[in-house]
Design an enzyme around this catalytic site. Sequence first.
Site, PDB file in Angstrom:
ATOM      1  N   GLN A  63       0.851  -1.193   0.000  1.00 13.16           N
ATOM      2  CA  GLN A  63       0.000   0.000   0.000  1.00 13.16           C
ATOM      3  C   GLN A  63       0.885   1.241   0.000  1.00 13.16           C
ATOM      4  OE1 GLN A  63      -3.349  -0.640   3.127  1.00 13.16           O
ATOM      5  NE2 GLN A  63      -1.760  -2.129   3.581  1.00 13.16           N
TER       6      GLN A  63
ATOM      7  N   HIS B  80      -1.513   1.556  -4.212  1.00 15.51           N
ATOM      8  CA  HIS B  80      -1.862   2.964  -4.009  1.00 15.51           C
ATOM      9  C   HIS B  80      -1.000   3.919  -4.839  1.00 15.51           C
ATOM     10  CE1 HIS B  80      -3.956   1.966   0.116  1.00 15.51           C
ATOM     11  NE2 HIS B  80      -4.633   1.555  -0.930  1.00 15.51           N
TER      12      HIS B  80
HETATM   13  P1  OAD Z   1      -1.248   2.907   9.111  1.00 18.28           P
HETATM   14  O1  OAD Z   1      -0.546   4.137   9.555  1.00 18.28           O
HETATM   15  O2  OAD Z   1      -2.725   2.891   9.192  1.00 18.28           O
HETATM   16  O3  OAD Z   1      -0.743   1.668   9.989  1.00 18.28           O
HETATM   17  C1  OAD Z   1       0.609   1.412  10.189  1.00 18.28           C
HETATM   18  C2  OAD Z   1       0.739   0.090  10.922  1.00 18.28           C
HETATM   19  O4  OAD Z   1       2.115  -0.203  11.048  1.00 18.28           O
HETATM   20  C3  OAD Z   1       0.134   0.070  12.336  1.00 18.28           C
HETATM   21  O5  OAD Z   1      -0.648  -1.091  12.511  1.00 18.28           O
HETATM   22  C4  OAD Z   1       1.371   0.043  13.246  1.00 18.28           C
HETATM   23  O6  OAD Z   1       1.150  -0.663  14.455  1.00 18.28           O
HETATM   24  C5  OAD Z   1       2.364  -0.673  12.354  1.00 18.28           C
HETATM   25  N1  OAD Z   1       3.774  -0.409  12.658  1.00 18.28           N
HETATM   26  C6  OAD Z   1       4.347   0.684  13.194  1.00 18.28           C
HETATM   27  N2  OAD Z   1       5.685   0.528  13.264  1.00 18.28           N
HETATM   28  C7  OAD Z   1       5.968  -0.694  12.766  1.00 18.28           C
HETATM   29  C8  OAD Z   1       7.156  -1.443  12.559  1.00 18.28           C
HETATM   30  N3  OAD Z   1       8.363  -0.969  12.888  1.00 18.28           N
HETATM   31  N4  OAD Z   1       7.052  -2.684  12.028  1.00 18.28           N
HETATM   32  C9  OAD Z   1       5.847  -3.194  11.685  1.00 18.28           C
HETATM   33  N5  OAD Z   1       4.692  -2.536  11.843  1.00 18.28           N
HETATM   34  C10 OAD Z   1       4.745  -1.306  12.376  1.00 18.28           C
HETATM   35  O7  OAD Z   1      -0.719   2.558   7.656  1.00 18.28           O
HETATM   36  P2  OAD Z   1      -1.371   1.624   6.546  1.00 18.28           P
HETATM   37  O8  OAD Z   1      -2.028   0.454   7.152  1.00 18.28           O
HETATM   38  O9  OAD Z   1      -0.339   1.389   5.519  1.00 18.28           O
HETATM   39  O10 OAD Z   1      -3.623   5.308   1.964  1.00 18.28           O
HETATM   40  O11 OAD Z   1      -2.462   2.587   5.963  1.00 18.28           O
HETATM   41  C11 OAD Z   1      -3.190   2.177   4.848  1.00 18.28           C
HETATM   42  C12 OAD Z   1      -3.466   3.350   3.950  1.00 18.28           C
HETATM   43  O12 OAD Z   1      -4.065   4.405   4.688  1.00 18.28           O
HETATM   44  C13 OAD Z   1      -2.227   3.981   3.366  1.00 18.28           C
HETATM   45  O13 OAD Z   1      -1.772   3.347   2.211  1.00 18.28           O
HETATM   46  C14 OAD Z   1      -2.700   5.357   3.061  1.00 18.28           C
HETATM   47  C15 OAD Z   1      -3.347   5.619   4.388  1.00 18.28           C
HETATM   48  O14 OAD Z   1      -4.125   6.694   4.525  1.00 18.28           O
HETATM   49  C16 OAD Z   1      -3.867   6.378   1.219  1.00 18.28           C
HETATM   50  O15 OAD Z   1      -3.255   7.415   1.352  1.00 18.28           O
HETATM   51  C17 OAD Z   1      -4.929   6.162   0.202  1.00 18.28           C
END
Ligand code: OAD
Length: 258
Positions: free
Chosen positions: A103, A121
């Site tokens: 993503q 994305h």
């Molecule tokens: P999020 O910011 O929603 O989630 C990030 C995730 O990474 C969380 O579950 C954290 O706990 C985890 N995390 C943090 N540090 C970490 C590490 N060192 N190792 C592993 N995990 C870790 O990001 P996404 O799920 O990618 O879309 O968000 C999805 C979409 O929402 C993005 O692509 C973007 C956003 O708004 C658009 O802009 C359309």
Amino acid sequence: MGIGELESVLARARSLCVLTGAGVSAESGIPTFRGADGLWRQFRAEDLATPEAFARNPLLVWEWYAWRREILHGAQPNLAHCALAELEASRAGSASAFTLITQNVDGLHERAGSRKVIRLHGSIWELRCTACGAERQDYSVPLNPFPPRCTCAQQRSLEGVAEKTLMRPGVVWFGERLPEQAWRDAAAAAAAADVMLVVGTSALVHPAASLPLLAKQRGAFLVEVNPEPTPLSGMADLVLTGKAGEVLDRAVSKRPVL
Ligand code: OAD
């Protein structure tokens, strides 16, 4: 259960599908969207990453992407990106399938050496015309302070078409459709997977978040790597609570799959 089990699950996988989110880049110093450092000024991603926000205030949205580009410019792929690139390389030429779906728009998987990445994305390093849809790559940092006009602007003004012709980031915004081919390929890989590895995503944004559910419904072994619980954790067969770089670096075998 833990790293050792992940290692053997990965080694046994015949069709491995990986889905990554912002957390996979966190150890490169890139703020996630929903973490403690996720706000830019007072704005959330949902306030800025929409076509409506860009139409209302293109400069504000542009500035946010310029800021994200600056952070990315100084960032390097981390151990998690490298482990996933190694995993792909170790399976090349074997009978086992490997698909990496992300993503993220940052390009760090590619910089780590991943060869085939399905970008659901889009890419922050592409610009797209809001009128004609023409795309071009743009790696400039700092980004031009104003969104440029597309080359179609001249033609459109000759034709008296008063449409906006600003270039926008080549990413998918909330409320927009995912790139069709990328989505088809991702859904097919998830449906065919016998192991689905989900790394660093809050699993809140659909349709990407539906891919692990699809895999699970089709019988895949579901693994989650994340320091925090997510809506997927309860249904995962293996949850590794930890940082992506630390977990994947330890779990990825450097030996090629035979
Ligand atoms: P999020 O910011 O929603 O989630 C990030 C995730 O990474 C969380 O579950 C954290 O706990 C985890 N995390 C943090 N540090 C970490 C590490 N060192 N190792 C592993 N995990 C870790 O990001 P996404 O799920 O990618 O879309 O968000 C999805 C979409 O929402 C993005 O692509 C973007 C956003 O708004 C658009 O802009 C359309």
